[in-house]
Design an enzyme around this catalytic site. Structure first.
Site, PDB file in Angstrom:
ATOM      1  N   LYS A 115       0.823  -1.212   0.000  1.00 20.62           N
ATOM      2  CA  LYS A 115       0.000   0.000   0.000  1.00 20.62           C
ATOM      3  C   LYS A 115       0.855   1.259   0.000  1.00 20.62           C
ATOM      4  O   LYS A 115       0.504   2.252  -0.628  1.00 20.62           O
ATOM      5  CB  LYS A 115      -0.947   0.017   1.203  1.00 20.62           C
ATOM      6  CG  LYS A 115      -2.120  -0.914   1.014  1.00 20.62           C
ATOM      7  CD  LYS A 115      -3.247  -0.562   1.965  1.00 20.62           C
ATOM      8  CE  LYS A 115      -4.441  -1.468   1.711  1.00 20.62           C
ATOM      9  NZ  LYS A 115      -5.431  -1.417   2.756  1.00 20.62           N
ATOM     10  N   LYS A 198      -5.372  -9.890  -6.706  1.00 18.77           N
ATOM     11  CA  LYS A 198      -6.588 -10.311  -5.979  1.00 18.77           C
ATOM     12  C   LYS A 198      -7.756  -9.384  -6.327  1.00 18.77           C
ATOM     13  O   LYS A 198      -7.546  -8.214  -6.666  1.00 18.77           O
ATOM     14  CB  LYS A 198      -6.306 -10.410  -4.487  1.00 18.77           C
ATOM     15  CG  LYS A 198      -6.494  -9.202  -3.717  1.00 18.77           C
ATOM     16  CD  LYS A 198      -6.226  -9.380  -2.233  1.00 18.77           C
ATOM     17  CE  LYS A 198      -6.253  -7.963  -1.672  1.00 18.77           C
ATOM     18  NZ  LYS A 198      -5.964  -7.734  -0.348  1.00 18.77           N
ATOM     19  N   LYS A 201     -11.566  -3.833  -4.060  1.00 18.17           N
ATOM     20  CA  LYS A 201     -12.463  -2.696  -4.269  1.00 18.17           C
ATOM     21  C   LYS A 201     -11.751  -1.590  -5.036  1.00 18.17           C
ATOM     22  O   LYS A 201     -12.389  -0.754  -5.660  1.00 18.17           O
ATOM     23  CB  LYS A 201     -12.893  -2.133  -2.909  1.00 18.17           C
ATOM     24  CG  LYS A 201     -13.751  -3.061  -2.085  1.00 18.17           C
ATOM     25  CD  LYS A 201     -13.985  -2.444  -0.705  1.00 18.17           C
ATOM     26  CE  LYS A 201     -14.425  -3.480   0.308  1.00 18.17           C
ATOM     27  NZ  LYS A 201     -13.967  -3.187   1.663  1.00 18.17           N
TER      28      LYS A 201
HETATM   29  P1  TYM Z   1     -11.115  -6.070   4.150  1.00 15.59           P
HETATM   30  O1  TYM Z   1     -12.145  -5.053   4.510  1.00 15.59           O
HETATM   31  O2  TYM Z   1     -10.110  -5.717   3.124  1.00 15.59           O
HETATM   32  O3  TYM Z   1     -11.809  -7.410   3.684  1.00 15.59           O
HETATM   33  C1  TYM Z   1     -12.832  -8.015   4.451  1.00 15.59           C
HETATM   34  C2  TYM Z   1     -12.661  -9.523   4.418  1.00 15.59           C
HETATM   35  O4  TYM Z   1     -12.713  -9.978   3.051  1.00 15.59           O
HETATM   36  C3  TYM Z   1     -11.550 -10.760   2.755  1.00 15.59           C
HETATM   37  N1  TYM Z   1     -11.174 -10.525   1.356  1.00 15.59           N
HETATM   38  C4  TYM Z   1     -10.977 -11.504   0.462  1.00 15.59           C
HETATM   39  N2  TYM Z   1     -11.068 -12.838   0.566  1.00 15.59           N
HETATM   40  C5  TYM Z   1     -10.827 -13.569  -0.544  1.00 15.59           C
HETATM   41  N3  TYM Z   1     -10.493 -13.020  -1.735  1.00 15.59           N
HETATM   42  C6  TYM Z   1     -10.382 -11.679  -1.894  1.00 15.59           C
HETATM   43  N4  TYM Z   1     -10.079 -11.160  -3.070  1.00 15.59           N
HETATM   44  C7  TYM Z   1     -10.633 -10.855  -0.755  1.00 15.59           C
HETATM   45  N5  TYM Z   1     -10.621  -9.508  -0.541  1.00 15.59           N
HETATM   46  C8  TYM Z   1     -10.945  -9.338   0.759  1.00 15.59           C
HETATM   47  C9  TYM Z   1     -10.484 -10.249   3.710  1.00 15.59           C
HETATM   48  O5  TYM Z   1      -9.473 -11.214   3.910  1.00 15.59           O
HETATM   49  C10 TYM Z   1     -11.298  -9.971   4.955  1.00 15.59           C
HETATM   50  O6  TYM Z   1     -11.460 -11.149   5.714  1.00 15.59           O
HETATM   51  N6  TYM Z   1      -7.858  -5.739   7.909  1.00 15.59           N
HETATM   52  C11 TYM Z   1      -9.116  -6.320   7.515  1.00 15.59           C
HETATM   53  C12 TYM Z   1     -10.293  -5.902   8.383  1.00 15.59           C
HETATM   54  C13 TYM Z   1     -10.105  -6.086   9.841  1.00 15.59           C
HETATM   55  C14 TYM Z   1     -10.157  -7.314  10.543  1.00 15.59           C
HETATM   56  C15 TYM Z   1      -9.962  -6.982  11.907  1.00 15.59           C
HETATM   57  C16 TYM Z   1     -10.354  -8.629  10.139  1.00 15.59           C
HETATM   58  C17 TYM Z   1      -9.886  -5.112  10.749  1.00 15.59           C
HETATM   59  N7  TYM Z   1      -9.792  -5.627  11.997  1.00 15.59           N
HETATM   60  C18 TYM Z   1      -9.931  -7.980  12.882  1.00 15.59           C
HETATM   61  C19 TYM Z   1     -10.337  -9.619  11.132  1.00 15.59           C
HETATM   62  C20 TYM Z   1     -10.132  -9.287  12.478  1.00 15.59           C
HETATM   63  C21 TYM Z   1      -9.407  -5.870   6.095  1.00 15.59           C
HETATM   64  O7  TYM Z   1      -8.888  -4.902   5.618  1.00 15.59           O
HETATM   65  O8  TYM Z   1     -10.378  -6.581   5.475  1.00 15.59           O
END
Ligand code: TYM
Length: 334
Positions: A115, A198, A201
């Site tokens: 990032k 991957k 968004k």
């Molecule tokens: P975020 O908001 O980017 O994504 C939310 C969840 O979706 C999963 N994900 C994917 N899984 C498979 N293929 C993809 N292309 C894909 N894109 C996203 C992510 O792995 C995630 O599970 N840091 C985290 C949010 C967070 C969090 C936490 C998660 C904040 N605090 C505590 C677990 C526990 C994030 O940015 O997810």
């Protein structure tokens, strides 16, 4: 190590409309786990502002993610869903973890490196300490299990390191080692246009992702335009090693139909990818169509959604506040 009560925690950022990767990699499993565990699911708005956000869009995204959780089947009556910034314990514990976690650990985080890119000196401090806040999210509930997509694996390892270092530094057995739950046939859903990236968004191409709010026509068009191959579908995963886009389609179909990769390959071996893509469009429309309609319904009643958030906040605080009070005692604040 003491025996902790089993509890699931996970979060999703409100940074735009959720896509198939979020659904198959995470939210589908959130729903599945509700039958076995007490679950806490969070709209992590504080994580979102580690990069610039338009406040107006952030506000509507928070409500949209909440509506998406419910539309996908998260049981808001029996489980907890809430907004991160409404429970101060997350930031309070994150500060303590900023003092436990090491700069060297954060420097190794590949997501930060990706990032920040060449701009490392000019990104927010928040982006760097993001994984510490993530550890606080999880450990404020002493959560034992964390369902996430494959891309969050390294962050989860860091959460475990922080829990362990806290326990060692203060000579306590206070935080569990949260276990990542990364499962299903699509733990890493890739872009429909480029199988090496991957699904995300932020990809410039709308065609790269299927959104939970896409119309049936949009889903069909995106699938038709998805990159694949002119060869026929092989009968083993080995033969798809060099064909990331094709493997991705197989994985998405398997996850959507709740069947193994092998079963999907058996079914489609020797046929053209266009046939698989048609079937995939059909299955996605079947699964995502009702979710889209439910999101629309829910968004027509924002008062109800706000009430759900308020109840979730209360229930979340009931768990997190006593844990934070204990942490304050352990570190010597009082
Ligand atoms: P975020 O908001 O980017 O994504 C939310 C969840 O979706 C999963 N994900 C994917 N899984 C498979 N293929 C993809 N292309 C894909 N894109 C996203 C992510 O792995 C995630 O599970 N840091 C985290 C949010 C967070 C969090 C936490 C998660 C904040 N605090 C505590 C677990 C526990 C994030 O940015 O997810």
């Amino acid at each position: 190590m003491r025996k902790f009560q089993q509890r699931v925690f996970s979060g999703v950022q409100p940074t735009g409309t959720l896509h198939l990767g979020n659904y198959l990699g995470a939210i589908k499993n959130f729903v599945d786990l509700q039958n076995k565990f007490e679950c806490v699911y969070c709209v992590v708005d504080q994580h979102a502002i580690t990069v610039d956000q338009d406040p107006h869009k952030l506000r509507s995204s928070i409500i949209e993610v909440l509506a998406s959780f419910i539309a996908c089947g998260v049981d808001y009556k029996n489980q907890i869903i809430f907004q991160q910034s409404s429970v101060p314990a997350h930031s309070q514990l994150a500060w303590i973890f900023n003092c436990v976690s090491r700069i060297g650990w954060l420097n190794r985080m590949t997501q930060f490196k990706d990032k920040a890119g060449k701009n490392k000196e000019n990104v927010s401090v928040g982006l760097m300490v993001y994984p510490n806040l993530m550890a606080a999210d999880i450990l404020a509930y002493q959560a034992t299990h964390v369902p996430v997509g494959d891309d969050q694996k390294q962050h989860l390892e860091l959460s475990r390191d922080i829990a362990q270092k806290f326990n060692n530094d203060f000579g306590v057995d206070f935080f569990p080692q949260p276990e990542p739950l990364i499962y299903g046939e699509a733990t890493r859903v890739m872009s429909l246009r480029d199988g090496t990236k991957k699904m995300s968004k932020s990809d410039a191409s709308e065609l790269s992702r299927v959104l939970l709010t896409d119309s049936n026509d949009a889903i069909a068009t995106k699938l038709k335009k998805a990159k694949s191959d002119s060869d026929l579908i092989p009968d083993s995963v080995e033969l798809l090693k060099e064909k990331a886009e094709c493997l991705n389609l197989i994985n998405i179909l398997s996850a959507t139909m709740n069947q193994s990769q092998e079963k999907t390959l058996q079914e489609f071996a020797g046929r053209e990818y266009s046939i698989l893509k048609n079937k995939l469009a059909e299955s996605l429309i079947e699964v995502l169509g009702p979710i889209r309609e439910e999101i629309e319904n829910l968004l027509n009643n924002k008062d109800e959604l706000n009430k759900i958030l308020a109840i979730g906040t209360e229930k979340a605080e009931e768990i997190a506040n006593p844990i934070l009070r204990e942490v304050y005692k352990i570190v010597g604040f009082r």
